[in-house]
Scaffold this motif. Structure first.
Motif, PDB file in Angstrom:
ATOM      1  N   LEU A 196      -5.648   1.432  -8.409  1.00  8.58           N
ATOM      2  CA  LEU A 196      -4.854   0.730  -7.397  1.00  8.58           C
ATOM      3  C   LEU A 196      -5.328   1.052  -5.973  1.00  8.58           C
ATOM      4  CD1 LEU A 196      -1.292   1.124  -8.960  1.00  8.58           C
ATOM      5  CD2 LEU A 196      -2.618  -0.991  -8.768  1.00  8.58           C
ATOM      6  N   LYS A 211       0.822  -1.203   0.000  1.00  9.71           N
ATOM      7  CA  LYS A 211       0.000   0.000   0.000  1.00  9.71           C
ATOM      8  C   LYS A 211       0.862   1.261   0.000  1.00  9.71           C
ATOM      9  CE  LYS A 211      -3.366  -2.575   2.693  1.00  9.71           C
ATOM     10  NZ  LYS A 211      -3.888  -2.810   4.051  1.00  9.71           N
ATOM     11  N   SER A 216      -3.534   5.271 -10.528  1.00  5.53           N
ATOM     12  CA  SER A 216      -3.503   5.403  -9.069  1.00  5.53           C
ATOM     13  C   SER A 216      -4.887   5.179  -8.475  1.00  5.53           C
ATOM     14  CB  SER A 216      -2.994   6.800  -8.687  1.00  5.53           C
ATOM     15  OG  SER A 216      -1.663   6.987  -9.102  1.00  5.53           O
ATOM     16  N   SER A 246       1.432   7.425  -6.414  1.00  9.46           N
ATOM     17  CA  SER A 246       0.498   8.544  -6.556  1.00  9.46           C
ATOM     18  C   SER A 246       1.208   9.877  -6.384  1.00  9.46           C
ATOM     19  CB  SER A 246      -0.636   8.429  -5.530  1.00  9.46           C
ATOM     20  OG  SER A 246      -1.473   7.340  -5.816  1.00  9.46           O
ATOM     21  N   ILE A 300       2.062   1.965  -3.481  1.00  8.04           N
ATOM     22  CA  ILE A 300       0.977   2.543  -4.289  1.00  8.04           C
ATOM     23  C   ILE A 300       0.802   4.029  -3.969  1.00  8.04           C
ATOM     24  CG2 ILE A 300      -1.525   2.488  -4.677  1.00  8.04           C
ATOM     25  CD1 ILE A 300      -1.341  -0.565  -4.172  1.00  8.04           C
TER      26      ILE A 300
END
Length: 398
Positions: free
Chosen positions: A173, A4, A170, A11, A7
């Motif tokens: 995800l 996480k 983004s 972003s 990810i």
């Protein structure tokens, strides 16, 4: 590391590009929109100013909202802002698009940091936050030179279309991998303002602001500087930006090492003073690329070297409000970018010579040095001493 966090870091790469990439393609945008170079520079000014103001305000206003929902909403607004930029028919429309993307970027960055801190164990929190900041810094290293090359081949608008597409990735995800996170109470703005009300802390934030203002007086117009002073083509300009980015990122590590070796206070003075000297010298090095590039890389490294000792100094001065101080220091940084790019535009329009922006920027760095000296020579107030004592007691209890 938690997937996480990766990810969230991806972003921040996308949103970091929006602010930083435009400096490298400023002349192209000015030609396309039929505006002056100094007017185009205001696209950087307005973004930084809106970013600085909207970050703390939006965080307070949205404190009760569920974090995942807020993140996805922010990405949606960010997508719209970039599509508007892609289709901008004129300067006014693009300016509105920059306001929209600045507000959403400010919220996405702060959400990425706060969520990353929550989804990992305390033992991995520092690494998680470091990865988020690495996402932002990597957009500096890769974004500007890549943006110049893309703009040269396909036009500047395609860059913002690409960033919009990245934000869709983004969005997908985040939708899949991030769980729902409840909102929380944040410190009211009135209380945040009280935390920076002392002369010692307030002048430290002003030092950051004027440091970045002096930097962006030149850096916002670095592409025309390279074109006019060194007669470089787009390929060489991209190389210069790449070298600049690499040196800037390494400058953060240098600032941290310097702070550890000689202390935060001495490091602040050394970095700001050295930065002023380099800005005054830089225009005298443009007779040779071999001479210019090393000085440019020193300038780049110093531009990011202030953050580690400044953050350490703020934490040491008032540890109980360190989170608020970091937030305001980031806002001071963005306000500095706004002031610098605006001031550089005025210098450029009045003198007609982009090289003069370096010297005027150096003057602002001297103001920064004065603010830093003023802050460092103030005594810590009783209120700050009480906060420090409470913070130390809390750490001992933990």
């Amino acid at each position: 590391m938690n997937v996480k966090v990766f990810i969230l870091a991806l972003s921040t790469v996308a949103v970091g590009l929006v602010e930083l990439i435009i400096g490298g393609i400023l002349p192209t945008i000015a030609d396309d929109l039929n505006i002056s170079l100094s007017s185009a520079g205001q696209l950087i000014t307005i973004f930084a100013l809106i970013y600085a103001v909207s970050g703390p305000v939006l965080l307070v206003l949205t404190s009760k909202m569920e974090r995942k929902k807020l993140y996805l909403l922010s990405l949606s607004v960010f997508f719209i802002g970039n599509i508007m930029t892609y289709f901008s028919p004129n300067f006014t429309f693009m300016m509105i698009a920059r306001v929209i993307t600045a507000m959403s970027t400010a919220l996405i960055v702060v959400l990425s940091l706060t969520i990353a801190a929550k989804v990992v164990s305390p033992a991995h929190r520092a690494k998680a936050l470091g990865l988020i900041y690495m996402g932002i810094s990597s957009s500096l290293v890769m974004g500007v030179p890549l943006g110049i090359l893309i703009s040269d081949k396909f036009g500047w608008r395609i860059i913002f279309l690409g960033i919009a597409i990245l934000s869709i990735g983004s969005f997908v995800l985040i939708s899949i991998f991030l769980e729902r996170l409840s909102g929380e109470n944040t410190v009211p703005l009135s209380q945040q303002l009280k935390a920076v009300s002392s002369l010692k802390i307030g002048s430290a934030h002003l030092a950051t602001m004027f440091m970045l203002a002096g930097h962006y007086t030149l850096y916002a117009y670095f592409t025309p500087f390279l074109e006019t002073e060194l007669q470089l083509n787009s390929s060489w300009i991209s190389i210069c930006y790449l070298l600049f980015g690499i040196a800037a990122v390494s400058g953060g590590a240098f600032g941290g090492a310097l702070s550890d070796s000689m202390g935060a206070q001495k490091s602040i003075i050394v970095v700001i003073f050295s930065f002023a000297v380099v800005l005054f010298l830089l225009p005298f090095t443009t007779f040779s690329l071999i001479v210019f590039i090393p000085i440019m890389m020193i300038w780049a490294a110093l531009s990011w070297s202030l953050a580690p000792p400044q953050q350490s100094y703020l934490i040491q001065t008032d540890p109980a409000t360190s989170d608020i101080q970091q937030s305001f220091n980031n806002s001071a940084l963005q306000v500095g970018i706004s002031i610098g790019s605006g001031f550089g535009g005025i210098v450029l329009s009045q003198t007609g010579t982009v090289a003069h922006t370096s010297w005027f920027g150096g003057v602002l760095i001297i103001v920064s040095l004065g603010c830093a000296v003023f802050s460092l020579t103030r005594k810590t107030t009783a209120r700050e001493n009480n906060r420090a004592t409470i913070a130390l007691q809390n750490q001992m209890n933990d």
